[in-house]
Design a protein around this motif. Structure first.
Motif, PDB file in Angstrom:
ATOM      1  N   LEU A  30      27.155  38.107  36.129  1.00  0.00           N
ATOM      2  CA  LEU A  30      26.029  37.713  36.979  1.00  0.00           C
ATOM      3  C   LEU A  30      25.316  38.943  37.794  1.00  0.00           C
ATOM      4  CD1 LEU A  30      27.658  34.544  38.683  1.00  0.00           C
ATOM      5  CD2 LEU A  30      26.191  34.527  36.668  1.00  0.00           C
ATOM      6  N   GLU A  78      37.376  28.819  50.478  1.00  0.00           N
ATOM      7  CA  GLU A  78      38.455  28.278  49.506  1.00  0.00           C
ATOM      8  C   GLU A  78      38.329  28.880  48.161  1.00  0.00           C
ATOM      9  OE1 GLU A  78      37.366  23.931  48.940  1.00  0.00           O
ATOM     10  OE2 GLU A  78      36.839  24.593  46.911  1.00  0.00           O
ATOM     11  N   ARG A  79      37.111  29.709  47.555  1.00  0.00           N
ATOM     12  CA  ARG A  79      37.132  30.431  46.608  1.00  0.00           C
ATOM     13  C   ARG A  79      38.144  31.603  46.404  1.00  0.00           C
ATOM     14  NH1 ARG A  79      32.241  28.786  46.196  1.00  0.00           N
ATOM     15  NH2 ARG A  79      31.202  30.000  47.862  1.00  0.00           N
ATOM     16  N   VAL A 121      41.575  30.312  45.896  1.00  0.00           N
ATOM     17  CA  VAL A 121      41.872  30.124  44.433  1.00  0.00           C
ATOM     18  C   VAL A 121      42.002  31.272  43.720  1.00  0.00           C
ATOM     19  CG1 VAL A 121      40.783  28.976  42.388  1.00  0.00           C
ATOM     20  CG2 VAL A 121      40.420  27.723  44.467  1.00  0.00           C
ATOM     21  N   ARG A 122      41.123  32.463  44.024  1.00  0.00           N
ATOM     22  CA  ARG A 122      41.475  33.686  43.265  1.00  0.00           C
ATOM     23  C   ARG A 122      42.748  34.278  43.699  1.00  0.00           C
ATOM     24  NH1 ARG A 122      35.045  35.435  44.656  1.00  0.00           N
ATOM     25  NH2 ARG A 122      34.148  34.303  42.947  1.00  0.00           N
ATOM     26  N   ARG A 170      35.169  25.709  41.313  1.00  0.00           N
ATOM     27  CA  ARG A 170      34.514  25.964  42.509  1.00  0.00           C
ATOM     28  C   ARG A 170      34.861  27.235  42.868  1.00  0.00           C
ATOM     29  NH1 ARG A 170      33.031  21.161  45.407  1.00  0.00           N
ATOM     30  NH2 ARG A 170      33.762  22.231  47.472  1.00  0.00           N
ATOM     31  N   SER A 171      35.681  27.830  42.188  1.00  0.00           N
ATOM     32  CA  SER A 171      36.112  29.326  42.816  1.00  0.00           C
ATOM     33  C   SER A 171      35.021  30.608  42.004  1.00  0.00           C
ATOM     34  CB  SER A 171      37.314  29.723  42.060  1.00  0.00           C
ATOM     35  OG  SER A 171      37.553  29.924  40.548  1.00  0.00           O
ATOM     36  N   VAL A 172      34.168  30.042  41.177  1.00  0.00           N
ATOM     37  CA  VAL A 172      33.268  30.979  40.688  1.00  0.00           C
ATOM     38  C   VAL A 172      32.072  31.435  41.599  1.00  0.00           C
ATOM     39  CG1 VAL A 172      33.643  30.108  38.481  1.00  0.00           C
ATOM     40  CG2 VAL A 172      31.500  29.455  39.924  1.00  0.00           C
ATOM     41  N   PRO A 173      31.420  32.683  41.463  1.00  0.00           N
ATOM     42  CA  PRO A 173      30.342  33.074  42.367  1.00  0.00           C
ATOM     43  C   PRO A 173      29.255  32.070  42.317  1.00  0.00           C
ATOM     44  CG  PRO A 173      30.904  34.769  40.788  1.00  0.00           C
ATOM     45  CD  PRO A 173      31.990  33.752  40.220  1.00  0.00           C
TER      46      PRO A 173
END
Lengths: 190, 249
Positions: free
Chosen positions: A106, A122-123, A126-127, B55-58
């Motif tokens: 991206l 939250e992201r 998860v990562r 939902r973890s993606v940029p």
């Protein structure tokens, strides 16, 4: 049930009554998540645009396919989007076998500038959880979820027995669920 | 968490949630879910984890106008077999598109501008207030919609003007309006006893869709009709070209 889930369910019920404004509200609430997932998986904006249109048109024409007693609306919506993206990826692989795994990065301008802090946290969670998995489990999950490979294809790609891949995926998902149980419980309860 | 050993599982619920099964495996797994409460619960839990992955993606912003196209397609398409769309939605896609443009365009873009350009805050806040007033016209029971019809110049064009007759704010929505000639923009005219006041300038997107917040000099009940013409950039004191779309108020 939390407020966001209740609102989604009310909007989904209004879709069944052919309320176009409900569709606009659901688009407003969830189009960014659908678009972001599509862009991550498909790697180009035109395909992501088309997928978003396709998903919301499906929601509009078949609202009865969402069953509120089987989970949150957004979970169902993302699963519809993911399934469509996987279909496209698999078709691409048939048409262009050499493009396997060729997903564009991206560009910075595509990233939402006003990302909510809670969503960003939250992201990150998860990562972080993904990063704690053994390499084989993490890689198998990523190939499955983001590149749309079947378990058999992952086994071929990694040169591992199918049974090993199945175990990795199952254990990886269970570990993720365990590590993210706060978020999952919130959603299950929410 | 109640983890089940792998050997006790009936289907690959986790792989199913990740869409990592081929078509035949998936069909068999879905059929099994209908008959197995336990697997259904495991699948539901796995889908929540999968949604977290999603939902973890940029996060990226969908392009402006995408939502408008979604709605235009949704409401232009025939209802699936066995279902009928109520006639009341004849204009509702326009309202929906307007809401979408308003919410996505104004609330996101405008509020971002508000943050970034503090020196313009007062002006932008005024515009936001005006646009929110226009949005309220679309709420059920508020405002009225006056249909607009394309002229011979643009026979496929359709539109509506949403307005509160007592107020001065309206919302113009059009679709299937051809792009104005090169070097021109569209200008809305508010017509009162043969006199024309400008209601604003606009252009259309590649699909002929436009949304314009109208600020009338006088309450909208005082105007009998509206019309749109192509004019030079910046607009004209009065119409200089043929009407492309218009209607009675």
């Amino acid at each position: 049930m939390n407020q966001a889930r209740r609102q989604d369910e009310e909007l989904a019920a209004r879709l069944a009554a052919r309320d176009a404004l409900a569709l606009t509200e659901l688009y407003q609430r969830h189009s960014r998540a659908v678009y972001s997932l599509a862009l991550r998986m498909l790697g180009d904006r035109e395909a992501a645009d088309e997928l978003v249109q396709d998903v919301f048109l499906r929601v509009w024409h078949h609202p009865e396919r969402y069953l509120a007693d089987r989970g949150r609306f957004v979970t169902w919506l993302l699963s519809v989007a993911h399934h469509r993206a996987v279909d496209l990826l698999r078709r691409r692989r048939v048409q262009r076998p050499t493009a396997d795994g060729d997903v564009a990065e991206l560009s910075a301008d595509s990233v939402a500038p006003d990302d909510a802090v809670a969503d960003a946290e939250e992201r990150r969670a998860v990562r972080d959880a993904l990063a704690t998995l053994p390499e084989g489990q993490r890689r198998s999950l990523e190939l499955a979820y983001f590149e749309g490979l079947t378990q058999s294809e992952i086994a071929a790609r990694l040169g591992e027995p199918l049974g090993t891949i199945k175990t990795r995926i199952r254990l990886g998902m269970l570990k993720l669920r365990e590590q993210l149980r706060g978020l999952v419980r919130e959603y299950e309860a929410g | 968490m109640n983890m089940r050993p792998a050997e006790e599982t009936c289907v690959d619920a986790e792989a199913l949630a990740l869409d990592a099964l081929d078509d035949a495996e998936r069909a068999a797994a879905l059929a099994h879910l209908d008959a197995c409460d336990d697997c259904r619960a495991r699948y539901a839990a796995a889908r929540e984890v999968a949604a977290l992955l999603a939902r973890s993606v940029p996060q990226a912003v969908p392009p402006p106008g995408l939502g408008t196209r979604v709605l235009a397609q949704a409401l232009a398409a025939p209802a699936p077999a066995g279902r009928s769309a109520p006639a009341r939605i004849a204009w509702s896609w326009l309202a929906a598109a307007a809401v979408l443009v308003a919410v996505l365009g104004w609330n996101v873009t405008l509020q971002a501008q508000l943050r970034a350009q503090a020196e313009q805050t007062e002006d932008l806040a005024t515009r936001l207030t005006t646009q929110e007033a226009a949005l309220r016209l679309l709420a059920p029971g508020s405002g009225v919609a006056r249909p607009l019809v394309g002229s011979d110049v643009a026979p496929r064009a359709q539109g509506a003007l949403y307005l509160d007759p007592q107020g001065t704010t309206g919302l113009l929505v059009v679709r299937d309006l051809p792009a104005p000639p090169p070097g021109k923009v569209y200008q809305l005219w508010l017509i009162h006893d043969g006199q024309r006041a400008s209601g604003g300038l606009f252009t259309v997107d590649e699909r002929g869709v436009a949304v314009l917040v109208v600020q009338a000099p006088q309450p909208l009940r005082t105007y009998q009709a509206v019309g749109v013409t192509a004019e030079p950039p910046g607009g004209s004191p009065g119409p200089t070209g043929p009407r492309v779309i218009g209607g009675q108020l």
